[in-house]
Design an enzyme around this catalytic site. Structure first.
Site, mmCIF file in Angstrom:
data_model
loop_
_atom_site.group_PDB
_atom_site.id
_atom_site.type_symbol
_atom_site.label_atom_id
_atom_site.label_comp_id
_atom_site.label_asym_id
_atom_site.label_seq_id
_atom_site.Cartn_x
_atom_site.Cartn_y
_atom_site.Cartn_z
ATOM 1 N N CYS A 2 0.835 -1.186 0.000
ATOM 2 C CA CYS A 2 0.000 0.000 0.000
ATOM 3 C C CYS A 2 0.882 1.252 0.000
ATOM 4 C CB CYS A 2 -0.954 0.086 1.178
ATOM 5 S SG CYS A 2 -2.172 -1.214 1.195
ATOM 6 N N ARG A 27 4.253 -0.552 -4.518
ATOM 7 C CA ARG A 27 3.884 -1.017 -3.177
ATOM 8 C C ARG A 27 2.563 -1.777 -3.157
ATOM 9 N NH1 ARG A 27 6.900 1.429 0.702
ATOM 10 N NH2 ARG A 27 5.376 0.892 2.274
ATOM 11 N N TRP A 74 -2.688 -2.882 -1.826
ATOM 12 C CA TRP A 74 -2.401 -4.312 -1.933
ATOM 13 C C TRP A 74 -3.331 -4.957 -0.912
ATOM 14 C CZ3 TRP A 74 -0.520 -8.299 1.242
ATOM 15 C CH2 TRP A 74 -0.071 -9.446 0.573
ATOM 16 N N ASN A 100 -2.175 2.338 5.467
ATOM 17 C CA ASN A 100 -1.260 1.261 5.089
ATOM 18 C C ASN A 100 -1.036 0.427 6.336
ATOM 19 O OD1 ASN A 100 0.807 -0.362 4.177
ATOM 20 N ND2 ASN A 100 2.371 1.238 4.286
ATOM 21 N N GLY A 101 -1.348 -0.850 6.277
ATOM 22 C CA GLY A 101 -1.166 -1.711 7.448
ATOM 23 C C GLY A 101 -2.446 -2.449 7.772
ATOM 24 N N GLU A 481 17.517 -18.441 -6.176
ATOM 25 C CA GLU A 481 17.130 -17.067 -6.513
ATOM 26 C C GLU A 481 16.734 -16.982 -7.994
ATOM 27 O OE1 GLU A 481 16.235 -14.537 -5.100
ATOM 28 O OE2 GLU A 481 16.565 -12.876 -6.465
ATOM 29 N N LYS A 485 13.082 -15.674 -9.347
ATOM 30 C CA LYS A 485 12.925 -14.571 -10.312
ATOM 31 C C LYS A 485 11.992 -15.002 -11.441
ATOM 32 C CE LYS A 485 13.947 -11.845 -8.595
ATOM 33 N NZ LYS A 485 14.396 -11.762 -7.283
ATOM 34 N N GLU A 488 8.323 -15.353 -10.180
ATOM 35 C CA GLU A 488 7.714 -14.072 -9.821
ATOM 36 C C GLU A 488 7.200 -13.314 -11.032
ATOM 37 O OE1 GLU A 488 11.185 -12.383 -7.724
ATOM 38 O OE2 GLU A 488 9.811 -11.659 -6.214
ATOM 39 N N HIS A 504 16.874 -38.380 -5.980
ATOM 40 C CA HIS A 504 16.165 -38.983 -4.852
ATOM 41 C C HIS A 504 14.659 -38.711 -4.928
ATOM 42 C CE1 HIS A 504 19.887 -40.294 -3.121
ATOM 43 N NE2 HIS A 504 20.376 -39.071 -3.159
ATOM 44 N N LYS A 604 6.042 -4.943 -3.362
ATOM 45 C CA LYS A 604 7.483 -4.775 -3.125
ATOM 46 C C LYS A 604 7.847 -4.961 -1.657
ATOM 47 C CE LYS A 604 11.672 -3.565 -4.310
ATOM 48 N NZ LYS A 604 12.434 -4.680 -4.903
HETATM 49 C C1 G6P Z 1 8.395 -9.100 -0.851
HETATM 50 C C2 G6P Z 1 8.997 -8.838 -2.224
HETATM 51 C C3 G6P Z 1 10.255 -9.688 -2.414
HETATM 52 C C4 G6P Z 1 11.238 -9.431 -1.279
HETATM 53 C C5 G6P Z 1 10.587 -9.711 0.078
HETATM 54 C C6 G6P Z 1 11.476 -9.270 1.228
HETATM 55 O O1 G6P Z 1 7.829 -10.356 -0.809
HETATM 56 O O2 G6P Z 1 8.059 -9.125 -3.241
HETATM 57 O O3 G6P Z 1 10.875 -9.328 -3.644
HETATM 58 O O4 G6P Z 1 12.361 -10.229 -1.441
HETATM 59 O O5 G6P Z 1 9.371 -8.959 0.188
HETATM 60 O O6 G6P Z 1 11.642 -7.878 1.150
HETATM 61 P P1 G6P Z 1 12.745 -7.074 1.904
HETATM 62 O O7 G6P Z 1 12.413 -5.633 1.645
HETATM 63 O O8 G6P Z 1 12.616 -7.430 3.363
HETATM 64 O O9 G6P Z 1 14.066 -7.464 1.362
#
Ligand code: G6P
Length: 609
Positions: A2, A27, A74, A100-101, A481, A485, A488, A504, A604
């Protein structure tokens, strides 16, 4: 999670609010809305979907007024819809609130304070507007204070009142909020990028502070009504650093910014063959106390932690565990004064990570934070903070923050080792030399020729449903990672497996329709990984090998495609190995027509647990 904005001043609020929301759309982007006080009273407009939907609704009725608030959402409580979009109004339409929250006790509030009220949305937020109306007795600030006595949760709130159109009131518990100081105008936002085109003077709002903004001044008070003297910071970023700058997407821009970000995170931290941090200095005694390290983080930052484990164990000889923050705090980990907790967070505001940090501190552990955001909750609450200096990262999928997190961990591991004496001067010199070479080597990976090769590979993946990534040791940490990516942003199901573990059970899933990306950079496990590649080739998988250029010949013999990385010290190589995986995810998503910077269902920074 948000985005909230507020404006009061001499100019029309609407374009300023919309521009600010655009900067905060990373956000949350399932709905948005604005509320403005002007000649027509208090007017709102809201729309489900991206901000563009709201903008489409607006031209037919331009809303005038020089005070307003805005929100991009969000969803937590209630699905994305026009009705659930913020701002929310009081029943008499005289108060508007963006939030927000989470208001944790909103159901009890409805029962105890607002019985008989009719609500227009399924949100937790709407109770705040209703409470303000209930408590209002000619004093907006007083109504806000009474409301704050009642609500529980983690939040940032921005409110306006038709009866007192010369002020905005904002307050925060845990969700971030920053004020922009202008000339005859003032601004509020969840994050700095929304302010940059208007002002670089800002005030970070702390927990439990109440802010009163008029066009001319900003007054900040504590819970008891005492005025607090706040520092005005000058933001070092320029407005362009939060713009796409000619790139199609922020993610691509941020991938390309990596060489520069590497220079920044290294800058001033290697002096005369040793690591030094301006942020803090640790003593031998302090380090000797720490018998165990927990690395706690979420998402991509958690993946950075997996590399960290190998760094701290190898360099500093301290046993290290890595855990996702949402699990860590609920399993009663063994924490005491002999434990160091390293929290890693790009945003510095991820609720699960903040909660884990508090849990650690409550048990007497020391906390070091690695974060990108100055003055964030995690930076403020940790004992020591190491900043990434990567510049704003806007795309939801993290790239430059991840690679700079890795560099920060290598620096920290080397720093521990040099203090503890667990590394020879020669090896330390080699590692620091390899780190210093990273910007140049990363630049090579962004050459047109390499990007062309990635595009060809991405075209081959566009119709794929499932894909495997394999690797061992540090390569395995990196493929985790890489797979994240791809999932996502392209929505292709991808699994990252320790190459030796595939046989296995999971090998059952390998067919000619399941491509495999094998990362094979670590020399110590190179031959073993090659055997695992042969196992998947024998089951007809199409294999892409990502390896160092010295293995070109063998790679060509046993795989369908190869990406070759410049030679680098094997221990540091993961920082480079991930770049082709970021690019594969990006170009595959691009070819599939996905919205790269705003993938579905994600945000984010996630400020709810
Ligand atoms: C969200 C984002 C991820 C990120 C994670 C942790 O889920 O979509 O991309 O890695 O938060 O975020 P941070 O700001 O704590 O690294």
């Amino acid at each position: 999670m948000c985005g909230i904005v507020g404006y009061i001043g001499k100019n029309q609020a609407l374009p300023i609010l919309l521009e600010g929301l655009k900067k905060l759309e990373y956000r949350g982007y399932d709905s948005s809305g604005i509320a403005i006080i002007g000649p027509e009273g208090l007017t709102t407009e809201k729309s489900v979907g991206k901000l563009a939907n709201l903008e489409q609704k607006l031209p037919s009725r331009t809303i005038t007024g020089t005070i307003g608030i805005g929100h991009t959402r969000w969803a937590t409580h209630g699905r994305p819809s026009d009705a659930n979009a913020h701002p929310h109004l009081s029943p008499n339409g005289r108060f508007a609130v963006v939030h927000n929250g989470i208001v944790e006790n909103y159901l009890q509030i409805k029962e105890h304070y607002l019985a008989g009220h009719t609500f227009c949305s399924e949100t937790d937020t709407e109770v705040i507007a209703h409470l303000l109306e209930k408590f209002y007795d000619g004093d907006f600030e007083d109504a806000v204070r009474q409301m704050l006595q009642v609500v529980r949760g983690a939040f940032a709130l921005v409110m306006i009142c038709l009866e007192e159109p010369d002020k905005i009131i904002a307050c925060r518990k845990d969700s971030p909020m920053v004020l922009g100081v202008g000339d005859g105008e003032n601004f509020i936002a969840s994050d700095v990028p929304a302010l940059l085109s208007h002002t670089r003077q800002c005030i970070y709002v702390e927990k439990d502070e109440i802010c009163l903004l008029t066009a001319e001044k900003i007054i900040i008070k504590d819970q008891n009504g005492n005025i607090i003297d706040k520092t005005v910071h000058t933001i070092a970023w320029d407005a362009e650093s939060a713009e796409k700058d000619g790139y199609d997407d922020f993610m691509l821009k941020e991938i390309y910014e990596q060489p520069q970000a590497f220079r920044k995170v290294l800058s001033g931290r290697i002096e005369q063959g040793k690591v030094a941090f301006s942020e803090f200095e640790l003593t031998e005694n302090e380090l000797a106390k720490w018998r165990k390290i927990y690395i706690v983080a979420c998402g991509t930052a958690y993946h950075a932690g997996l590399v960290g484990k190998m760094i701290f164990e190898k360099l500093a000889h301290i046993p290290t565990e890595v855990e996702v923050a949402s699990e860590f705090r609920y399993r009663e980990p063994m924490l005491n004064e002999e434990t160091l907790v390293l929290v890693i967070s790009q945003s510095g505001e991820t609720a699960d990570t903040v909660a884990a940090l508090r849990e650690a501190k409550a048990h007497g552990a020391k906390v070091i934070a690695i974060t990108n955001v100055l003055g964030s909750a995690i930076a403020r609450e940790s004992d020591y903070t190491l900043y990434l200096w990567a510049g704003p990262e806007i795309s939801v999928a993290s790239t430059k923050a991840y690679t700079t997190m890795l560099i920060a961990e290598y620096l920290l591991g080397a720093y521990f080792a040099q203090i503890k004496g667990t590394i020879t001067n020669e090896r330390l010199a080699e590692i620091l030399h390899a780190l210093a070479q990273l910007p140049e080597k990363a630049q090579q990976l962004l050459s047109n020729d390499f990007i062309q090769q990635i595009n060809t590979i991405a075209e081959g993946y566009q119709k794929v449903h499932n894909l495997f990534f394999i690797g061992r040791g540090l390569d395995w940490a990196i493929v985790l990672e890489g797979a994240l990516k791809l999932k996502e942003i392209s929505y292709i199901h991808a699994e990252a497996y320790a190459a030796g573990e595939l046989k296995h059970g999971t090998l059952a899933l390998i067919t000619d329709e399941t491509p495999v990306i094998a990362l094979c950079v670590q020399e110590s496990t190179y031959e073993k990984t090659i055997s695992n590649i042969k196992e998947v080739k024998a089951r007809d998988a199409q294999v892409l090998i990502v390896t160092s250029e010295n293995h070109q010949q063998e790679a060509a013999q046993i795989s369908d495609a190869q990406l070759l990385l410049p030679l680098a010290d094997n221990f540091i190589a993961p920082i480079l190995s991930v770049i082709p995986l970021q690019l594969i995810a990006y170009y595959t998503a691009k070819i599939r027509g996905c919205n790269i910077d705003q993938p579905r269902n994600l945000a984010k920074s996630v400020t709810v647990e």
